[in-house]
Design a protein around this motif. Structure first.
Motif, mmCIF file in Angstrom:
data_model
loop_
_atom_site.group_PDB
_atom_site.id
_atom_site.type_symbol
_atom_site.label_atom_id
_atom_site.label_comp_id
_atom_site.label_asym_id
_atom_site.label_seq_id
_atom_site.Cartn_x
_atom_site.Cartn_y
_atom_site.Cartn_z
ATOM 1 N N ASN A 143 102.276 -73.999 -11.079
ATOM 2 C CA ASN A 143 101.816 -74.010 -12.629
ATOM 3 C C ASN A 143 101.475 -72.590 -13.391
ATOM 4 O OD1 ASN A 143 101.108 -76.945 -13.250
ATOM 5 N ND2 ASN A 143 99.362 -76.780 -11.920
ATOM 6 N N GLY A 144 101.877 -72.333 -14.425
ATOM 7 C CA GLY A 144 101.637 -71.353 -15.077
ATOM 8 C C GLY A 144 102.689 -70.266 -14.738
ATOM 9 N N SER A 145 103.931 -70.494 -14.041
ATOM 10 C CA SER A 145 104.974 -69.809 -13.690
ATOM 11 C C SER A 145 105.991 -69.491 -14.680
ATOM 12 C CB SER A 145 105.679 -70.453 -12.341
ATOM 13 O OG SER A 145 106.152 -71.657 -12.582
ATOM 14 N N GLY A 146 105.551 -70.108 -15.940
ATOM 15 C CA GLY A 146 106.644 -69.928 -17.011
ATOM 16 C C GLY A 146 107.737 -70.743 -17.259
ATOM 17 N N LYS A 147 107.631 -71.981 -17.089
ATOM 18 C CA LYS A 147 108.467 -72.834 -17.024
ATOM 19 C C LYS A 147 108.562 -73.665 -18.603
ATOM 20 C CE LYS A 147 106.958 -75.692 -14.098
ATOM 21 N NZ LYS A 147 105.617 -74.874 -13.877
ATOM 22 N N THR A 148 107.400 -73.766 -19.097
ATOM 23 C CA THR A 148 107.304 -74.481 -20.581
ATOM 24 C C THR A 148 107.796 -73.324 -21.379
ATOM 25 O OG1 THR A 148 105.886 -76.219 -19.904
ATOM 26 C CG2 THR A 148 105.669 -75.458 -22.062
ATOM 27 N N THR A 149 107.256 -72.132 -21.126
ATOM 28 C CA THR A 149 107.492 -70.791 -21.990
ATOM 29 C C THR A 149 109.082 -70.882 -22.036
ATOM 30 O OG1 THR A 149 105.429 -70.142 -21.511
ATOM 31 C CG2 THR A 149 106.999 -68.559 -22.461
ATOM 32 N N LEU A 150 109.682 -70.899 -21.099
ATOM 33 C CA LEU A 150 111.096 -70.612 -21.041
ATOM 34 C C LEU A 150 111.837 -71.818 -21.847
ATOM 35 C CD1 LEU A 150 113.577 -69.289 -19.960
ATOM 36 C CD2 LEU A 150 113.604 -70.745 -17.969
HETATM 37 N N1 LIG Z 1 101.083 -69.603 -26.142
HETATM 38 C C1 LIG Z 1 100.598 -68.821 -25.494
HETATM 39 N N2 LIG Z 1 99.833 -67.737 -25.562
HETATM 40 C C2 LIG Z 1 99.465 -66.866 -24.626
HETATM 41 N N3 LIG Z 1 99.499 -67.282 -23.303
HETATM 42 C C3 LIG Z 1 100.390 -68.344 -22.962
HETATM 43 C C4 LIG Z 1 100.983 -69.047 -23.908
HETATM 44 N N4 LIG Z 1 101.687 -70.129 -23.525
HETATM 45 C C5 LIG Z 1 101.542 -69.902 -22.343
HETATM 46 N N5 LIG Z 1 100.923 -68.700 -21.931
HETATM 47 C C6 LIG Z 1 100.737 -68.052 -20.453
HETATM 48 O O1 LIG Z 1 102.106 -67.943 -19.938
HETATM 49 C C7 LIG Z 1 102.030 -68.294 -18.436
HETATM 50 C C8 LIG Z 1 103.010 -69.287 -18.445
HETATM 51 O O2 LIG Z 1 102.721 -70.514 -18.785
HETATM 52 P P1 LIG Z 1 103.674 -71.916 -19.019
HETATM 53 O O3 LIG Z 1 104.850 -71.465 -19.404
HETATM 54 O O4 LIG Z 1 102.880 -73.066 -19.590
HETATM 55 O O5 LIG Z 1 103.642 -72.268 -17.601
HETATM 56 P P2 LIG Z 1 104.533 -73.487 -16.614
HETATM 57 O O6 LIG Z 1 105.157 -74.454 -17.787
HETATM 58 O O7 LIG Z 1 105.150 -73.048 -15.698
HETATM 59 O O8 LIG Z 1 102.992 -74.187 -16.084
HETATM 60 C C9 LIG Z 1 100.464 -68.854 -18.154
HETATM 61 O O9 LIG Z 1 99.924 -67.642 -17.699
HETATM 62 C C10 LIG Z 1 100.048 -69.147 -19.767
HETATM 63 O O10 LIG Z 1 98.622 -68.968 -19.603
#
Ligand SMILES: Nc1ncnc2c1ncn2[C@@H]1O[C@H](COP(=O)(O)OP(=O)(O)O)[C@@H](O)[C@H]1O
Ligand SMILES: [Mg+2]
Length: 250
Positions: A42-49
């Motif tokens: 969790n929090g490794s950046g998958k959704t952000t990617l």
């Molecule tokens: N819109 C945002 N603004 C600030 N920080 C974010 C935002 N979205 C995600 N993060 C941070 O970026 C990191 C990766 O999140 P995320 O991509 O959701 O991880 P995963 O999907 O792998 O669980 C986390 O530390 C999260 O808190």
């Protein structure tokens, strides 16, 4: 091995939120017809990617290519129109609208001409929606409000909505989280059919390692926004760095 052009490719993809590198120097490629996994704690950046790839978020460094075209600065609707679809970790359906209405309002089928797309919903769009709902075992629920569906059925509906424009690649964000084992099998089976029979390419964010092992030929592992490993599901499961990332901190 024949060197193919990747369908979707990221080079040095980097996304900062303030000082936090949510995705850092990530290189990856997904080839036509593959089912590729994207895993990580969790929090490794998958959704952000995913948000960077679907162009919802701008990136700070690097480039993204889709079908050989540089889409680094493209708009979300442009990449959708080119054939990239995605679902969301938090399900996004209109709960008060019927299942069929949800399908119809999702982006119009690319197979239709621009004039037909201006109509609210043509006969062909209706027909496609019905066929997809039958395929996803939701046909009998077509006229129910989407809010009446179970969590798993809503996931299936969201996949159906993503499929409406007939995309070439579908990015699924945790399609199996919180749903029952029977529906997980259904989703697995439908992904396999779409892949084998229609040549659809998939990139799957998943926590369910059996699901990944059954479907994916290759897997990328993210940890703290960086690419920690890549390989076959078997290689990933036995990779000490991956085991450490998942269990080391406990
Ligand atoms: N819109 C945002 N603004 C600030 N920080 C974010 C935002 N979205 C995600 N993060 C941070 O970026 C990191 C990766 O999140 P995320 O991509 O959701 O991880 P995963 O999907 O792998 O669980 C986390 O530390 C999260 O808190
Ligand atoms: Mg996520």
């Amino acid at each position: 091995m024949v060197q193919q052009q990747p369908l979707l490719e990221g080079r040095n993809v980097t996304k900062y939120f303030g000082g936090l590198a949510a995705v850092h120097h990530v290189d990856f490629a997904v080839y036509p017809g593959e089912i590729v996994g994207l895993v990580g704690p969790n929090g490794s950046g998958k959704t952000t990617l995913f948000n960077c790839l679907s162009r919802i978020l701008p990136i700070n460094e690097g480039e993204i290519y889709f079908k050989g075209k540089n889409i680094t600065h493209a708009k979300p609707y442009q990449v959708a129109h080119m054939g990239l679809a995605r679902t969301f970790q938090v399900i996004r359906v209109y709960r008060k609208m019927t299942v069929l209405q949800n399908m119809l309002i999702s982006r119009q089928w690319r197979g239709e001409g621009i004039l037909k797309m201006l109509r609210p919903s043509s006969k062909a769009t209706h027909e496609r929606a019905r066929q997809l709902l039958d395929f996803l075992l939701l046909g009998h629920l077509m006229h129910e409000p989407a809010g009446h569906l179970s969590g798993g059925q809503r996931r299936l509906l969201e996949i159906g909505m993503a499929l409406m424009p007939d995309p070439d690649i579908i990015l699924l964000d945790e399609a199996t989280s919180g749903i029952n084992p029977t529906l997980i099998e259904t989703i697995k089976d439908r992904i396999r059919q779409l892949n084998r029979q229609e040549g659809k390419t998939f990139l799957l964010i998943e926590h369910n390692i059996d699901f990944i092992s059954d479907l994916c030929s290759r897997v990328y592992v993210l940890d703290f926004g960086e690419k920690l490993a890549e390989g076959t599901p078997e290689e990933i499961k036995n990779n000490p760095a991956v085991i450490e990332a998942y269990f080391g901190a406990e």
